[in-house]
Enzyme design. Structure first.
Site, mmCIF file in Angstrom:
data_model
loop_
_atom_site.group_PDB
_atom_site.id
_atom_site.type_symbol
_atom_site.label_atom_id
_atom_site.label_comp_id
_atom_site.label_asym_id
_atom_site.label_seq_id
_atom_site.Cartn_x
_atom_site.Cartn_y
_atom_site.Cartn_z
ATOM 1 N N PRO A 193 0.823 -1.221 0.000
ATOM 2 C CA PRO A 193 0.000 0.000 0.000
ATOM 3 C C PRO A 193 0.854 1.266 0.000
ATOM 4 O O PRO A 193 2.056 1.208 0.264
ATOM 5 C CB PRO A 193 -0.791 -0.104 1.305
ATOM 6 C CG PRO A 193 0.039 -0.975 2.190
ATOM 7 C CD PRO A 193 0.795 -1.907 1.293
ATOM 8 N N CYS B 193 -5.059 -0.224 -7.676
ATOM 9 C CA CYS B 193 -3.799 -0.043 -8.412
ATOM 10 C C CYS B 193 -3.548 1.348 -8.966
ATOM 11 O O CYS B 193 -2.454 1.885 -8.802
ATOM 12 C CB CYS B 193 -3.743 -1.026 -9.575
ATOM 13 S SG CYS B 193 -3.553 -2.707 -9.018
ATOM 14 N N GLN C 8 -4.345 4.658 -8.636
ATOM 15 C CA GLN C 8 -3.852 5.813 -7.887
ATOM 16 C C GLN C 8 -2.508 5.495 -7.232
ATOM 17 O O GLN C 8 -1.552 6.265 -7.301
ATOM 18 C CB GLN C 8 -4.882 6.233 -6.847
ATOM 19 C CG GLN C 8 -4.375 7.369 -6.004
ATOM 20 C CD GLN C 8 -5.473 8.033 -5.221
ATOM 21 O OE1 GLN C 8 -6.567 8.277 -5.722
ATOM 22 N NE2 GLN C 8 -5.200 8.338 -3.967
HETATM 23 C C1 UDX Z 1 -6.424 -2.292 -13.313
HETATM 24 C C2 UDX Z 1 -5.745 -2.633 -14.650
HETATM 25 O O1 UDX Z 1 -6.741 -2.646 -15.684
HETATM 26 C C3 UDX Z 1 -5.052 -3.981 -14.561
HETATM 27 O O2 UDX Z 1 -4.338 -4.235 -15.758
HETATM 28 C C4 UDX Z 1 -4.090 -3.967 -13.397
HETATM 29 O O3 UDX Z 1 -3.500 -5.236 -13.258
HETATM 30 C C5 UDX Z 1 -4.813 -3.588 -12.119
HETATM 31 O O4 UDX Z 1 -5.460 -2.348 -12.271
HETATM 32 P P1 UDX Z 1 -8.668 -2.987 -12.091
HETATM 33 O O5 UDX Z 1 -8.305 -1.918 -11.102
HETATM 34 O O6 UDX Z 1 -9.095 -4.302 -11.593
HETATM 35 O O7 UDX Z 1 -7.453 -3.247 -13.082
HETATM 36 O O8 UDX Z 1 -9.896 -2.445 -12.977
HETATM 37 P P2 UDX Z 1 -10.073 -1.623 -14.321
HETATM 38 O O9 UDX Z 1 -11.053 -2.342 -15.168
HETATM 39 O O10 UDX Z 1 -8.807 -1.248 -14.947
HETATM 40 O O11 UDX Z 1 -10.829 -0.309 -13.804
HETATM 41 C C6 UDX Z 1 -10.212 0.621 -12.926
HETATM 42 C C7 UDX Z 1 -11.138 1.786 -12.681
HETATM 43 O O12 UDX Z 1 -11.280 2.577 -13.836
HETATM 44 C C8 UDX Z 1 -12.556 1.398 -12.278
HETATM 45 O O13 UDX Z 1 -12.993 2.265 -11.247
HETATM 46 C C9 UDX Z 1 -13.351 1.583 -13.539
HETATM 47 O O14 UDX Z 1 -14.712 1.831 -13.302
HETATM 48 C C10 UDX Z 1 -12.665 2.776 -14.137
HETATM 49 N N1 UDX Z 1 -12.805 2.857 -15.606
HETATM 50 C C11 UDX Z 1 -12.271 1.897 -16.428
HETATM 51 C C12 UDX Z 1 -13.441 3.965 -16.178
HETATM 52 O O15 UDX Z 1 -13.930 4.858 -15.457
HETATM 53 N N2 UDX Z 1 -13.523 4.037 -17.539
HETATM 54 C C13 UDX Z 1 -13.006 3.108 -18.361
HETATM 55 O O16 UDX Z 1 -13.118 3.259 -19.595
HETATM 56 C C14 UDX Z 1 -12.367 1.983 -17.792
#
Ligand code: UDX
Length: 453
Positions: free
Chosen positions: A76, A262, A264
């Site tokens: 973290p 992840c 932030q």
């Molecule tokens: C992310 C990365 O995608 C992944 O490759 C890494 O290993 C970990 O971090 P994750 O945090 O599980 O994965 O979710 P992700 O689908 O990437 O979404 C992250 C955030 O972005 C979510 O809050 C989602 O709602 C938001 N998001 C995503 C958007 O607001 N718009 C988009 O087009 C895509």
């Protein structure tokens, strides 16, 4: 690890943790009680557990028996000391490295799976090297090799992401160790998708991938605000620019800002790293991606207040969705947290519905205990919240509905029925572009949707 066990029946995979309750939960015969909600994971665990997938607190014995150890502990953001608010707290990675150094036997490949700041492998290597050459019992002398193998899966789609990854990245210096790990993935991943780099490139690629993804979200959210001000529609703009193959259509969905464990954390890490090397302009560039994200969250909360005649004190607002994205019960850095906190600060009464997030989690995220709306004192200035179990319960007597997670079920809500339960004039605020706006309007609701002018 479950997917590795599933795809490699010849490999024994032992997942160890110090936390007995957590390991017990992973061993629960009732697969619906696994500690992580992830579509398809229960089936994979069900197939492999007891065959070549084991969960135990016997950490030392599992390390001693292993040819390869994956370090997958949490890292973290530091909350105090040097680098507080930006740098990663590496105490668990160091403790794990020390435990591996103490317990390993013969040659052991140590794989960094946690997202780590660039050059952490150096720390891990230093700890392991100090133990190198020691002989435990009658075994061979200890030797170690360190690899970086960052994970790119996204929550909610973890199983398909692992089963068909865009790429697997292995960073290291020792070709034989890289080959050993590549041959594990090679049992189901095509060779051309297994990329080999040096250790530092691999570590930095993970931070960079997340920073680029997050940057796209901040970019489209910035344009969403402009669309709202000018009468354009961000979904149309996203579609138009995404059709350019150089830009591509993914990760262009405007919303309440990114959350998750992840994005932030990794950007702040990158900012810290740039600052450390004196690259202040680069640090400021990436910092702005996080700042725009926070701004978007505050902007949405303020907009709700403004549309509700400038005050939400004593007003009931239905919040649909609390997880940071759909198909997960994870709320880490969820935009819902900051938006709900802002509304509570303004004195709102929130009725929160999320299909997967329990009340205890919401309480810990919001930093206050649930309290039902105070009956008979609608103008009490205190912000309060409680969790409800259906959207219908959430909207009862509400002045507004605010959608913060894109759960598929929110696409077919029956707005005629829901609107009838609300106090007029009532609003729908759709921060995820998921609701059927024309149905909501036909039911008499006023609607706001992110990025629609
Ligand atoms: C992310 C990365 O995608 C992944 O490759 C890494 O290993 C970990 O971090 P994750 O945090 O599980 O994965 O979710 P992700 O689908 O990437 O979404 C992250 C955030 O972005 C979510 O809050 C989602 O709602 C938001 N998001 C995503 C958007 O607001 N718009 C988009 O087009 C895509």
């Amino acid at each position: 690890m479950s997917v590795i066990a599933d795809r490699c029946p010849g490999i024994q995979v032992t997942v160890v943790d110090l936390n007995q309750a957590r390991i017990d939960a992973w061993n629960d015969p009732d697969l619906s009680k696994l500690p992580v909600y992830e579509p398809g994971l229960d089936a994979v665990v069900g197939r492999c557990r007891g065959r070549n997938l084991h969960f135990t607190t016997g950490v030392d014995a599992a390390i001693a028996a292993a040819d390869m150890v994956f370090l997958s502990v949490n890292t973290p953001t530091k909350t105090k000391g040097v680098g507080a608010g930006q740098a990663s707290d590496l105490r668990w990675i160091e403790a794990s490295a020390r435990q591996v150094a103490a317990c390993a036997q013969g040659h052991t490949i140590v794989v960094e799976k946690s997202t780590l700041p660039v050059r952490t492998a150096e720390t891990v290597k230093a700890i392991l090297t100090a133990a190198q050459g020691e002989v435990a019992g009658a075994g061979a002398p200890k030797t170690f090799s360190v690899l970086s193998n960052p994970e790119f899966l996204a929550e909610g789609t973890a199983i398909p992401d692992l089963e068909a990854p865009d790429r697997v990245l292995i960073g290291g210096e020792d070709a034989a160790s890289i080959d050993a790990l590549a041959s594990v993935y090679g049992q189901w991943v095509p060779q051309e998708r297994i990329l080999r780099t040096n250790l530092w490139s691999s570590e930095l690629s993970k931070l960079t991938a997340n920073a680029f993804l997050a940057q796209r979200i901040s970019s489209i959210n910035s344009i969403a605000a402009l669309c709202e001000a000018t009468g354009a529609d961000v979904n149309e703009v996203a579609h138009a620019i995404g059709a350019d193959t150089r830009i591509g259509s993914k990760f262009l969905k405007a919303g309440p800002g990114f959350g998750g464990s992840c994005f932030q954390k990794d950007i702040l890490n990158l900012v810290y790293l740039c600052g450390h090397y004196g690259l202040h302009e680069v640090a400021a560039y990436w910092q702005s991606v996080v700042e725009l994200n926070s701004w978007q969250q505050h902007r949405i909360a303020q907009l709700v207040v403004q549309k509700l005649f400038g005050t939400v004190t004593g007003k009931r607002i239905a919040v649909l969705g609390f997880a940071f994205k759909a198909d997960t019960n994870d709320t880490r850095e969820a935009p819902a947290i900051r938006i709900c906190q802002d509304l509570l600060e303004e004195g709102a009464q929130l009725a929160i519905y999320d299909p997967k997030v329990p009340e205890t989690q919401i309480a810990s995220d919001l930093g206050c205990q649930p309290l039902p709306s105070p009956v008979g004192s609608p103008l009490s200035g205190e912000g309060v919240w409680h969790r409800v179990t259906t959207p219908a319960e959430a909207v009862a007597q509400a002045d507004a509905v605010l959608i913060l997670t894109e759960w598929a079920s929110f696409a077919d809500l029956n707005w005629q029925e829901l609107a009838a339960q609300m106090r007029k004039p009532a609003w729908l605020f759709d921060a995820r572009s998921i609701a059927d706006l024309s149905a909501a309007q036909a039911a008499g609701l006023q609607v706001w949707r992110v990025g629609r002018g």
